[in-house]
Design a protein around this motif. Sequence first.
Motif, mmCIF file in Angstrom:
data_model
loop_
_atom_site.group_PDB
_atom_site.id
_atom_site.type_symbol
_atom_site.label_atom_id
_atom_site.label_comp_id
_atom_site.label_asym_id
_atom_site.label_seq_id
_atom_site.Cartn_x
_atom_site.Cartn_y
_atom_site.Cartn_z
ATOM 1 N N MET A 1 12.989 14.371 -9.695
ATOM 2 C CA MET A 1 11.567 14.548 -9.378
ATOM 3 C C MET A 1 10.652 14.080 -10.503
ATOM 4 N N ALA A 2 10.943 14.469 -11.729
ATOM 5 C CA ALA A 2 10.041 14.158 -12.843
ATOM 6 C C ALA A 2 9.903 12.661 -13.059
ATOM 7 N N GLU A 3 10.947 11.905 -12.777
ATOM 8 C CA GLU A 3 10.911 10.456 -12.979
ATOM 9 C C GLU A 3 10.362 9.721 -11.760
ATOM 10 N N VAL A 4 10.595 10.261 -10.572
ATOM 11 C CA VAL A 4 10.228 9.548 -9.341
ATOM 12 C C VAL A 4 8.794 9.842 -8.915
ATOM 13 N N ARG A 5 8.370 11.089 -9.067
ATOM 14 C CA ARG A 5 7.001 11.501 -8.733
ATOM 15 C C ARG A 5 6.538 10.974 -7.373
ATOM 16 N N PRO A 6 7.245 11.316 -6.295
ATOM 17 C CA PRO A 6 6.818 10.829 -4.988
ATOM 18 C C PRO A 6 5.481 11.434 -4.593
ATOM 19 N N ASP A 7 4.767 10.720 -3.748
ATOM 20 C CA ASP A 7 3.557 11.292 -3.175
ATOM 21 C C ASP A 7 3.932 12.339 -2.131
ATOM 22 N N ARG B 1 9.429 3.541 -8.306
ATOM 23 C CA ARG B 1 8.192 4.237 -8.649
ATOM 24 C C ARG B 1 7.404 3.458 -9.709
ATOM 25 N N GLU B 2 8.093 2.985 -10.720
ATOM 26 C CA GLU B 2 7.422 2.239 -11.788
ATOM 27 C C GLU B 2 6.791 0.964 -11.241
ATOM 28 N N ALA B 3 7.518 0.263 -10.365
ATOM 29 C CA ALA B 3 6.982 -0.966 -9.787
ATOM 30 C C ALA B 3 5.826 -0.656 -8.837
ATOM 31 N N ALA B 4 5.954 0.422 -8.074
ATOM 32 C CA ALA B 4 4.874 0.808 -7.161
ATOM 33 C C ALA B 4 3.606 1.139 -7.940
ATOM 34 N N ASP B 5 3.766 1.798 -9.064
ATOM 35 C CA ASP B 5 2.602 2.127 -9.895
ATOM 36 C C ASP B 5 1.886 0.867 -10.374
ATOM 37 N N GLU B 6 2.649 -0.146 -10.703
ATOM 38 C CA GLU B 6 2.049 -1.401 -11.168
ATOM 39 C C GLU B 6 1.161 -2.019 -10.101
ATOM 40 N N HIS B 7 1.509 -1.799 -8.835
ATOM 41 C CA HIS B 7 0.748 -2.403 -7.735
ATOM 42 C C HIS B 7 -0.175 -1.407 -7.040
ATOM 43 N N GLY B 8 -0.200 -0.159 -7.516
ATOM 44 C CA GLY B 8 -1.065 0.844 -6.911
ATOM 45 C C GLY B 8 -0.582 1.334 -5.569
ATOM 46 N N ALA B 9 0.716 1.240 -5.309
ATOM 47 C CA ALA B 9 1.274 1.651 -4.028
ATOM 48 C C ALA B 9 1.714 3.112 -4.070
ATOM 49 N N ARG B 10 1.634 3.771 -2.930
ATOM 50 C CA ARG B 10 2.086 5.146 -2.775
ATOM 51 C C ARG B 10 3.556 5.171 -2.378
ATOM 52 N N LEU B 11 4.260 6.256 -2.735
ATOM 53 C CA LEU B 11 5.693 6.353 -2.473
ATOM 54 C C LEU B 11 5.977 7.558 -1.575
ATOM 55 N N VAL B 12 6.546 7.275 -0.410
ATOM 56 C CA VAL B 12 6.920 8.312 0.562
ATOM 57 C C VAL B 12 8.419 8.217 0.793
ATOM 58 N N LEU B 13 9.125 9.333 0.625
ATOM 59 C CA LEU B 13 10.584 9.316 0.668
ATOM 60 C C LEU B 13 11.128 10.192 1.787
ATOM 61 N N ASP B 14 12.136 9.675 2.465
ATOM 62 C CA ASP B 14 12.961 10.489 3.354
ATOM 63 C C ASP B 14 14.295 10.688 2.640
ATOM 64 N N ILE B 15 14.507 11.881 2.115
ATOM 65 C CA ILE B 15 15.730 12.133 1.342
ATOM 66 C C ILE B 15 16.681 13.057 2.116
ATOM 67 N N THR B 16 16.607 12.955 3.436
ATOM 68 C CA THR B 16 17.482 13.754 4.288
ATOM 69 C C THR B 16 18.958 13.507 3.991
ATOM 70 N N GLY C 1 0.813 -1.212 0.000
ATOM 71 C CA GLY C 1 0.000 0.000 0.000
ATOM 72 C C GLY C 1 0.845 1.260 0.000
ATOM 73 N N ILE C 2 1.933 1.245 0.772
ATOM 74 C CA ILE C 2 2.827 2.400 0.899
ATOM 75 C C ILE C 2 4.263 1.892 0.883
ATOM 76 N N VAL C 3 5.109 2.537 0.111
ATOM 77 C CA VAL C 3 6.540 2.272 0.130
ATOM 78 C C VAL C 3 7.196 3.488 0.768
ATOM 79 N N ALA C 4 7.732 3.320 1.970
ATOM 80 C CA ALA C 4 8.299 4.427 2.740
ATOM 81 C C ALA C 4 9.790 4.178 2.920
ATOM 82 N N ILE C 5 10.605 4.786 2.084
ATOM 83 C CA ILE C 5 12.021 4.457 2.023
ATOM 84 C C ILE C 5 12.862 5.720 1.839
#
Length: 378
Positions: free
Chosen positions: A196-202, A171-186, A150-154
């Motif tokens: 950004m244009a390729e990853v399109r995080p939520d 992102r491409e794999a998450a889209d296939e499964h309908g999962a949301r992408l949350v990133l910590d890019i600290t 449901g959510i990929v938080a990485i």
Amino acid sequence: MITSEIRPLFDLPRDLAYLNCAYMGPMPKHAALEGQNAYDLRQRPWELNIQENFFDLPEALRGEAAKPFRTEAKNIALIPAASYGLAVAARNLPLAAGQEILVLDAQFPSNVYVWRDKAAASNAVVKTVRRSANESWTEAVLGALSAQSGIVAIPQVHWADGGTVDLKAVREAADEHGARLVLDITQSLGALPFPMAEVRPDYAVAAGYKWLLGPYTLGYLYVAPEHQGGQPLEAGWIVREGAEDLTRLADYADHYKEGARRFDMGERSAFQLVRPALTSLRWLNGLGDDLLAGLSARTHAIEEAVRSLGARCDTPDRAPHYLCLALPDDAPADLAGRLAARGVSVSQRGDRLRVTPHLYNDQADIDRFADALRAELA
């Protein structure tokens, strides 16, 4: 820019090799001065220009912070910590019973605890992704994604071993499964380009005090346009339409300002934080391609300098600005403390020594580190 031009911009003593930006990036002296000036002004509140300090400077900061995210200012919220931004994401993303939230093994705790709470409230599951010794984090995440995700938080870069994640592939794999992408890019924003244009995080968060060289207690949250109608953690006044007119604050506004601004933290105009953060970001954003090339050259030089000592980086797909050295089995458990006594600042994360230089580091710092490590491992 060369190191001889950059090092004087920082208050770094010559008898210290500060190789610890992943712990806390030192602010440039001219940025720290802006913070000091803000505190001086705070002693005389009658001199504060309301429009400038409460509205214009935070908006300027939002605009500079948007640049490393490679997005528009309206998509950025000003937050106090990565955990705050992750809490915004957790509050607003749907999650069904039985679905999984993917996190990495030994991921930074701020990006784990919030998802444990979310899973418990949703009758869902936190699934920890582990990698084998020769496997990259990308391969491990792609292997763990499924119809239950449901959510990929990485992160983009793992804080403890420096391994990168190919976020476009995830992102491409998450889209296939309908999962949301949350990133910590600290541990990457301000050092690595963010696609950004390729990853399109939520949602994507970054604390500002590490690679962004800003003050503590100020960070940034990217919110994808589709989520900008969500519920903020606070019901602040300054994020509402018409807030600039202080004479009419009791004419309560139902509508928020445009974009992600509704998710700004309370008292987001913090004068002693905004001014130095803005100064640091302007300096960093002006470095261009010299930044990553310089960071990569320094980690490579450090790795070569200590290779003969049995300290090596064995992380697949290591981030070019990040060096996590696996140590000999007989290395002292308190090695980081011993190195500190020899004028070397690094971090120990698990069984690895995390060495994270910046452009202010020069060959003398590398030699000091190699000499100190040789003395402690002898």
